[in-house]
Write a protein that holds these residues in place. Structure first.
Motif, PDB file in Angstrom:
ATOM      1  N   ARG A  22      -4.521   5.440  -5.675  1.00  0.00           N
ATOM      2  CA  ARG A  22      -4.017   6.805  -5.690  1.00  0.00           C
ATOM      3  C   ARG A  22      -2.498   6.798  -5.755  1.00  0.00           C
ATOM      4  O   ARG A  22      -1.866   5.774  -5.502  1.00  0.00           O
ATOM      5  CB  ARG A  22      -4.478   7.543  -4.432  1.00  0.00           C
ATOM      6  N   ILE A  23      -1.915   7.951  -6.071  1.00  0.00           N
ATOM      7  CA  ILE A  23      -0.466   8.055  -6.009  1.00  0.00           C
ATOM      8  C   ILE A  23      -0.052   7.945  -4.552  1.00  0.00           C
ATOM      9  O   ILE A  23      -0.561   8.663  -3.692  1.00  0.00           O
ATOM     10  CB  ILE A  23       0.027   9.381  -6.611  1.00  0.00           C
ATOM     11  N   GLY A  24       0.859   7.031  -4.286  1.00  0.00           N
ATOM     12  CA  GLY A  24       1.309   6.821  -2.923  1.00  0.00           C
ATOM     13  C   GLY A  24       2.571   5.981  -2.909  1.00  0.00           C
ATOM     14  O   GLY A  24       2.680   4.994  -3.646  1.00  0.00           O
ATOM     15  N   PHE A  25       3.517   6.349  -2.092  1.00  0.00           N
ATOM     16  CA  PHE A  25       4.824   5.696  -2.047  1.00  0.00           C
ATOM     17  C   PHE A  25       4.734   4.331  -1.364  1.00  0.00           C
ATOM     18  O   PHE A  25       4.097   4.193  -0.317  1.00  0.00           O
ATOM     19  CB  PHE A  25       5.816   6.582  -1.297  1.00  0.00           C
ATOM     20  N   LYS A  26       5.367   3.325  -1.975  1.00  0.00           N
ATOM     21  CA  LYS A  26       5.442   1.990  -1.393  1.00  0.00           C
ATOM     22  C   LYS A  26       6.913   1.583  -1.329  1.00  0.00           C
ATOM     23  O   LYS A  26       7.571   1.453  -2.360  1.00  0.00           O
ATOM     24  CB  LYS A  26       4.641   0.985  -2.223  1.00  0.00           C
ATOM     25  N   MET A  27       7.410   1.403  -0.135  1.00  0.00           N
ATOM     26  CA  MET A  27       8.829   1.097   0.071  1.00  0.00           C
ATOM     27  C   MET A  27       9.211  -0.240  -0.582  1.00  0.00           C
ATOM     28  O   MET A  27       8.472  -1.223  -0.508  1.00  0.00           O
ATOM     29  CB  MET A  27       9.126   1.033   1.572  1.00  0.00           C
ATOM     30  N   ASN A  28      10.348  -0.224  -1.274  1.00  0.00           N
ATOM     31  CA  ASN A  28      10.917  -1.427  -1.895  1.00  0.00           C
ATOM     32  C   ASN A  28       9.992  -2.085  -2.914  1.00  0.00           C
ATOM     33  O   ASN A  28      10.012  -3.303  -3.094  1.00  0.00           O
ATOM     34  CB  ASN A  28      11.318  -2.449  -0.813  1.00  0.00           C
TER      35      ASN A  28
END
Length: 206
Positions: free
Chosen positions: A14-20
């Protein structure tokens, strides 16, 4: 423009933020554009010039399909080969723009825009084949008004680049910035530093 952005798909698909976890790709379609791929070449509804490296695109077109892994050839825009598209030929796909309304009247739209709509609404999207209608958490969804802007990005390597051809759209807020100049460059095969590319302007501002 060449942009830096956070990879938009998380471990659950799914669309989801992943740091760095950042990528660098070329924007080939803006919000409101329609993008297609014809003979391995990206074609934008609002732009007549060449997008990306024509030589690499010709190389992909001349490569026999049998030499390209099936998952790299056919898993287009979604995680499976359900759409029947290939990396060389992708029919016109609309890139969502904030406020635009899309008629959800085809199962392919449910597949292509599933990640974006589920991300915006927090509700599961499905296609009811028996009734021929799109459902959001079990309720009919004949139309959808997008709340966000999205972009379609591609790597200059026409084959072997993990980009929007495989996982779809990049939300606008996932874009970190535009790449302006080359700071350091190394030859992709020999590893030799290419000092002549230092300071190379990568925008059309000069």
């Amino acid at each position: 423009d060449i942009v830096v952005f956070n990879y938009p798909v998380n471990d659950k698909g799914r669309i989801g933020f992943k740091m760095n976890y950042v990528y660098v790709k070329r924007v080939v379609a803006l919000p409101g554009d329609t993008i297609s791929f014809v003979h391995s070449r990206p074609v934008n509804s609002h732009y007549e010039g060449v997008l990306g490296l024509a030589e690499a695109q010709r190389g992909l077109e001349e490569t026999p399909d049998s030499l390209i892994p099936w998952y790299a050839m056919r898993n287009i825009l979604v995680e499976t080969a359900v759409l029947g598209y290939t990396i060389k030929e992708i029919p016109p796909v609309y890139v969502p723009r904030r406020g635009d309304i899309l008629r959800m009247d085809d199962w392919r739209k449910a597949e292509i825009y599933r990640r974006a709509i589920e991300w915006e609404t927090g509700r599961a999207l499905a296609w009811d084949g028996e009734r021929g209608q799109c459902l959001s958490d079990g309720r009919p969804l004949p139309y959808y008004r997008f709340r966000k802007n999205y972009y379609f990005v591609c790597g200059d390597m026409a084959y072997g680049s993990k980009d929007s051809r495989y996982w779809g759209f990049v939300p606008e807020e996932y874009i970190v910035g535009v790449v302006d100049r080359v700071v350091e460059s190394h030859h992709p095969v020999t590893g030799r530093e290419r000092r002549e590319r230092r300071g190379l302007n990568l925008t059309n501002n000069e």
